[in-house]
Design a protein around this motif. Sequence first.
Motif, PDB file in Angstrom:
ATOM      1  N   UNK A  71      -0.018   4.548 -26.112  1.00 32.76           N
ATOM      2  CA  UNK A  71      -0.214   4.298 -24.685  1.00 32.76           C
ATOM      3  C   UNK A  71       0.504   5.342 -23.842  1.00 32.76           C
ATOM      4  N   UNK A  75      -1.589   8.168 -21.372  1.00 30.25           N
ATOM      5  CA  UNK A  75      -1.352   7.878 -19.965  1.00 30.25           C
ATOM      6  C   UNK A  75      -1.540   6.422 -19.573  1.00 30.25           C
ATOM      7  N   UNK A  76      -1.956   5.554 -20.520  1.00 27.01           N
ATOM      8  CA  UNK A  76      -2.169   4.153 -20.118  1.00 27.01           C
ATOM      9  C   UNK A  76      -0.869   3.471 -19.702  1.00 27.01           C
ATOM     10  N   UNK A  78       1.591   4.654 -17.921  1.00 29.10           N
ATOM     11  CA  UNK A  78       1.775   4.873 -16.483  1.00 29.10           C
ATOM     12  C   UNK A  78       0.893   3.934 -15.674  1.00 29.10           C
ATOM     13  N   UNK A  79      -0.376   3.826 -16.124  1.00 25.89           N
ATOM     14  CA  UNK A  79      -1.310   2.999 -15.379  1.00 25.89           C
ATOM     15  C   UNK A  79      -0.925   1.527 -15.470  1.00 25.89           C
ATOM     16  N   UNK A  80      -0.449   1.115 -16.661  1.00 25.80           N
ATOM     17  CA  UNK A  80      -0.005  -0.272 -16.807  1.00 25.80           C
ATOM     18  C   UNK A  80       1.189  -0.547 -15.903  1.00 25.80           C
ATOM     19  N   UNK A  81       2.055   0.472 -15.764  1.00 22.77           N
ATOM     20  CA  UNK A  81       3.247   0.277 -14.943  1.00 22.77           C
ATOM     21  C   UNK A  81       2.877   0.058 -13.480  1.00 22.77           C
ATOM     22  N   UNK A  82       1.729   0.636 -13.039  1.00 24.71           N
ATOM     23  CA  UNK A  82       1.319   0.427 -11.659  1.00 24.71           C
ATOM     24  C   UNK A  82       0.423  -0.806 -11.511  1.00 24.71           C
ATOM     25  N   UNK A  83       0.077  -1.441 -12.631  1.00 27.95           N
ATOM     26  CA  UNK A  83      -0.769  -2.631 -12.588  1.00 27.95           C
ATOM     27  C   UNK A  83       0.070  -3.841 -12.185  1.00 27.95           C
ATOM     28  N   UNK A  84      -0.615  -4.921 -11.782  1.00 21.71           N
ATOM     29  CA  UNK A  84       0.144  -6.088 -11.313  1.00 21.71           C
ATOM     30  C   UNK A  84       0.728  -6.928 -12.447  1.00 21.71           C
ATOM     31  N   UNK A  85       1.150  -6.296 -13.544  1.00 24.78           N
ATOM     32  CA  UNK A  85       1.800  -7.043 -14.619  1.00 24.78           C
ATOM     33  C   UNK A  85       3.293  -6.727 -14.575  1.00 24.78           C
ATOM     34  N   UNK A 217      10.071   5.766 -18.009  1.00 24.49           N
ATOM     35  CA  UNK A 217       8.869   6.166 -17.269  1.00 24.49           C
ATOM     36  C   UNK A 217       9.224   6.937 -16.010  1.00 24.49           C
ATOM     37  N   UNK A 218      10.447   6.806 -15.569  1.00 24.24           N
ATOM     38  CA  UNK A 218      10.906   7.351 -14.302  1.00 24.24           C
ATOM     39  C   UNK A 218      10.642   8.845 -14.187  1.00 24.24           C
TER      40      UNK A 218
END
Lengths: 218, 242, 204
Positions: A71, A75-76, A78-85, A217-218
Amino acid sequence: MIALLTRDLRLAVRAGGGFGLGLAFFLIVTVLVPFGVGPETGLLSKIAPGVLWIGALLACLLSLDRIFALDWEDGSLDLLATAPLPMEGIVSVKALAHWITTGLPLVLAAPLLGVLLSLPADGYLWVLVSLAVGTPALSVIGTFGAALTVGLKRGGLLLSLLVLPLYVPTLIFGAEVARRGAEGLAVQTPLLMLGGISAGAIALLPFASAAVLRINLR
Amino acid sequence: MSIWEYANPVKFIRTTDLVLPWVSALAVAALVVGLVWGFFFTPEDYRQGSTVKIIYLHVPAAMMAINAWVMMLVTSLVWIVRRHHVSALAARAAAPIGATFTIIALVTGALWGQPMWGTWWAWDPRLTSFLILFLFYLGYMALWTAIENDDTAADLTSILCLVGSVFALLSRYAVNFWNQGLHQGASLSLDAEENVADVFWYPLLVCIAGFVLLFVALVFLRTQTEIRARRARALLARERQA
Amino acid sequence: MMLSVRDLAVSRGGVPVLEGVSFALAPGRALVLRGPNGSGKTTLLRTVAGLQPPFSGEIAGAGERIAYAGHSDGLKAMLTVTENLRFWAQVFGTRDISAALRDFDLAQLDSRLAGTLSAGQKRRLGLARLMVTGRPVWVLDEPTVSLDAASVGLFAAAVRAHLAAGGSALMATHIDLGIPEAEVFDVTPFKAVPRAAKQDEAFL
């Protein structure tokens, strides 16, 4: 969250590696041990619970770096980190997916492999129980290690080094339950400790893993 | 005036520069006195013979191996809560020292164990715990070196130190449960009945004091080195930008 | 609600790269960030998307309103186009993926494994993901890389539809996006004064 779980499971099935890898490794370890220590039934049945536990632990260790690495690369993450989870939810689901793809097959396979190691009849139940109670802790602790080393180039070796000492208490109590069970002794104390470790790890470690992942991730 | 003033790198170096010669001198003095006293001026144990004298290295090293980890735990917490760089660097500086003390404890334990138990190594709870502690030190140090960004490394190693401490305690308990062991009980306790005899006890105390002082001196020195290395890197980075 | 950025400084590895950046992005508007390579556009976008903390300054109206698309598409090679999209739809709590498939001309490819797609098709799938997030502010980093002229047209149409529906878009690019109505924001003047990294400050 459920979507993430089904995705990870589906990927594990499609990519082949997920389910097969840990199981194959477990099989190899248990099949090789008799070649190493000799075919004597008494000796094998004495060491069987420990060998099964070590095999399960190593099989678990082998698949840890896959938890976040894929992941991360595509790049997923990063995308998961911006998701509402919530991040805690993501790491918990990742640990659960790892357990279902690695831990659960090991639990189910252990009694079969016990036959190869002439596990005493009393032992089957307790090997199964100890692995069922202990392997979730292995997955959760491993997820913490994987979160620590995500994105590192030489992450694999470091991951093993970090996780190994963390696995010691689980291994000791888990193997102790299986050993005592096989010898027909009382298993209550180590089983309670093992359950305590699992419950504690499941309840608390996701917070540490999520914090670590956020930092990475920072 | 608060203790946090010493979290400033410059202030830390200035203060420790003043203290360091004294601490070092005291450490050397205590070690020389304690070890000479212990090695040459104590009677031999009626059961263990002269091998008992290794206690003057073994026990203090083992104590400091654990205390170094406790110090790292405290400084890691300080870093997480107050984000003082010196604190994180002190934790980093203490790790190799603690690991070295762990090795000393393990090696002297093996040397002692051979004549006493007839084996170099036994899976005795204390020995096993120290082996696990050593693995923790290795992992901690490896994580520090693996991560490029200094703040990220400090954050991650601090969390590892916290989680590791919990699991180290669990391991200690687990290992005790797993094997009752050959090892004698604690050599030191406040309960006089339990203690080793006074003739061994006083030189041992001096040795322990020496090891504590040695540890403090080394941590100061290594923290200074870490601070200077960070400063050198920061200056180089600024140079490159200009 | 506006996305507004006030006196923002962003950092890469602790070193500030842009500072004093202020802009506002109203619903229905698009903003294109321009600037040479390495000028900090990606860092700025990641900061606005909440993937890294700002060095200083304020961001308002971001957070849970952002749909971010970076250099990598986050696709799973072993899942089909539909599965990839449906996963993100579920994560973001939306249902309908047919509009996204249609607008990015992916309908014929829907049961292909994402790993077998060409680079441009993958990119289209990555952009289609934005439509299923249901979020109002799109933050896009080089969205049209590896797209052909027709696909750029599809992308521009999708962005226009998004703007018309009251969304907004913040994009970084070197190439013409085919959205002439977008305002342009050049980041070059906001290059940060060379300065020590945050983690080094205490040591200078």
